[in-house]
Design a protein around this motif. Structure first.
Motif, PDB file in Angstrom:
ATOM      1  N   MET A   1       0.845  -1.194   0.000  1.00  0.00           N
ATOM      2  CA  MET A   1       0.000   0.000   0.000  1.00  0.00           C
ATOM      3  C   MET A   1       0.882   1.246   0.000  1.00  0.00           C
ATOM      4  N   ARG A   2       0.553   2.206  -0.846  1.00  0.00           N
ATOM      5  CA  ARG A   2       1.278   3.476  -0.851  1.00  0.00           C
ATOM      6  C   ARG A   2       0.516   4.476   0.015  1.00  0.00           C
ATOM      7  N   VAL A   3       1.200   5.026   1.005  1.00  0.00           N
ATOM      8  CA  VAL A   3       0.582   5.964   1.942  1.00  0.00           C
ATOM      9  C   VAL A   3       1.348   7.269   1.927  1.00  0.00           C
ATOM     10  N   ILE A   4       0.620   8.368   1.837  1.00  0.00           N
ATOM     11  CA  ILE A   4       1.233   9.697   1.942  1.00  0.00           C
ATOM     12  C   ILE A   4       0.862  10.278   3.292  1.00  0.00           C
ATOM     13  N   ILE A   5       1.870  10.697   4.034  1.00  0.00           N
ATOM     14  CA  ILE A   5       1.658  11.306   5.346  1.00  0.00           C
ATOM     15  C   ILE A   5       2.128  12.748   5.280  1.00  0.00           C
ATOM     16  N   VAL A   6       1.230  13.678   5.548  1.00  0.00           N
ATOM     17  CA  VAL A   6       1.584  15.102   5.565  1.00  0.00           C
ATOM     18  C   VAL A   6       1.777  15.521   7.012  1.00  0.00           C
ATOM     19  N   VAL A  26       5.898   4.343   1.948  1.00  0.00           N
ATOM     20  CA  VAL A  26       5.480   5.540   2.677  1.00  0.00           C
ATOM     21  C   VAL A  26       6.179   6.780   2.134  1.00  0.00           C
ATOM     22  N   HIS A  27       5.390   7.810   1.887  1.00  0.00           N
ATOM     23  CA  HIS A  27       5.923   9.105   1.439  1.00  0.00           C
ATOM     24  C   HIS A  27       5.503  10.160   2.456  1.00  0.00           C
ATOM     25  N   VAL A  57       4.190  19.062  -5.089  1.00  0.00           N
ATOM     26  CA  VAL A  57       4.770  18.196  -4.058  1.00  0.00           C
ATOM     27  C   VAL A  57       4.017  16.876  -3.983  1.00  0.00           C
ATOM     28  N   LEU A  58       2.696  16.943  -4.003  1.00  0.00           N
ATOM     29  CA  LEU A  58       1.891  15.733  -3.899  1.00  0.00           C
ATOM     30  C   LEU A  58       2.112  14.801  -5.086  1.00  0.00           C
ATOM     31  N   GLU A  59       2.231  15.377  -6.268  1.00  0.00           N
ATOM     32  CA  GLU A  59       2.455  14.539  -7.442  1.00  0.00           C
ATOM     33  C   GLU A  59       3.844  13.912  -7.416  1.00  0.00           C
ATOM     34  N   ALA A  60       4.803  14.623  -6.846  1.00  0.00           N
ATOM     35  CA  ALA A  60       6.141  14.051  -6.690  1.00  0.00           C
ATOM     36  C   ALA A  60       6.115  12.888  -5.705  1.00  0.00           C
ATOM     37  N   ALA A  61       5.172  12.952  -4.754  1.00  0.00           N
ATOM     38  CA  ALA A  61       5.027  11.874  -3.768  1.00  0.00           C
ATOM     39  C   ALA A  61       4.173  10.720  -4.291  1.00  0.00           C
ATOM     40  N   GLY A  62       3.678  10.869  -5.528  1.00  0.00           N
ATOM     41  CA  GLY A  62       2.893   9.792  -6.126  1.00  0.00           C
ATOM     42  C   GLY A  62       1.452   9.751  -5.709  1.00  0.00           C
ATOM     43  N   VAL A  63       0.851  10.918  -5.492  1.00  0.00           N
ATOM     44  CA  VAL A  63      -0.525  10.955  -5.021  1.00  0.00           C
ATOM     45  C   VAL A  63      -1.506  10.316  -6.009  1.00  0.00           C
TER      46      VAL A  63
END
Length: 219
Positions: A1-6, A26-27, A57-63
């Motif tokens: 699972m890919r998870v983005i944490i801000v 995790v990003h 930034v979000l697209e760089a993190a793979g959103v």
């Protein structure tokens, strides 16, 4: 699972480490470059400098390919904007946000974004531990209106049908662990000594459940 944490404070960094240890991709996004120091050197955690609502930034993190998005910065406004961007612009399927002002929970709810309210959650947990110490909380649903609790049944209840402990709209027995094995009780299932029972209970009925169990526990 890919998870983005801000947000890479104590909550964000701890969550990132736990998810990475479980094998997730995790990003972590934070506007403070120094926040990366809270993260271990592992290929499963990627750090991005910037705001959590910046599309670049979000697209760089793979959103675009994210399975989950968690906003846990120290600011409610940043969290709600980030969460809305993830949900409405990028259609991330699972979006969670932290809030400090519980009065804002309704705003998130209207947007379909589950929230974790730090102050309310802490007070709620302390209250439960003070008044319902024989009940072990497992999980909560919605904004905490419904809970799952586990408790050993008092010995005097052995032999009674588990459905007798249900209170319509307030308390229901949903699982029993017996001899190390879990089962879903049938209408005819009777209680046995040392049963560990899981109750689904409305928060407003916790006192009723506690009183029912404490009758035998002697408190």
């Amino acid at each position: 699972m890919r998870v983005i944490i801000v947000g890479c404070g104590r909550v964000g960094s701890t969550l990132a480490v736990q998810l990475a240890a479980e094998g997730h991709d995790v990003h972590v996004v934070d506007r403070r470059p120094k926040a990366a120091r809270l993260l271990p050197d592992t290929s499963r955690i990627h750090f991005h400098v910037g705001n959590g609502y910046s599309r670049t930034v979000l697209e760089a993190a793979g959103v675009d390919h994210a399975d989950a998005f968690v906003a846990v910065t120290s600011g409610d406004n940043s969290n709600i904007v980030s969460a809305r961007t993830a949900r409405e612009t990028y259609r991330v399927p699972n979006v969670l946000a932290r809030i400090y002002d519980p009065r804002r929970a309704d705003i998130y709810r209207e947007l379909g974004i589950p929230t974790i309210a730090s102050v309310r959650w802490t007070v709620h947990r302390i209250h439960q531990m003070l008044l319902h110490r024989h009940l072990s909380p497992e999980i909560s649903f919605g904004s905490g209106e419904t809970l799952l609790y586990r408790s050993e049944l008092p010995a005097y209840l052995a032999g009674r049908r588990l459905t007798e402990f249900d209170v319509d709209g307030e308390i229901r027995v949903v699982e029993v662990t017996r001899g190390g094995h879990s089962l879903i009780p049938a209408h005819s299932t009777t209680a046995r000594p040392d049963d560990l029972v899981t109750f689904a209970v409305a928060t407003t009925a916790l006192g009723r459940l506690r009183g029912f169990l404490d009758k035998e526990l002697g408190t």
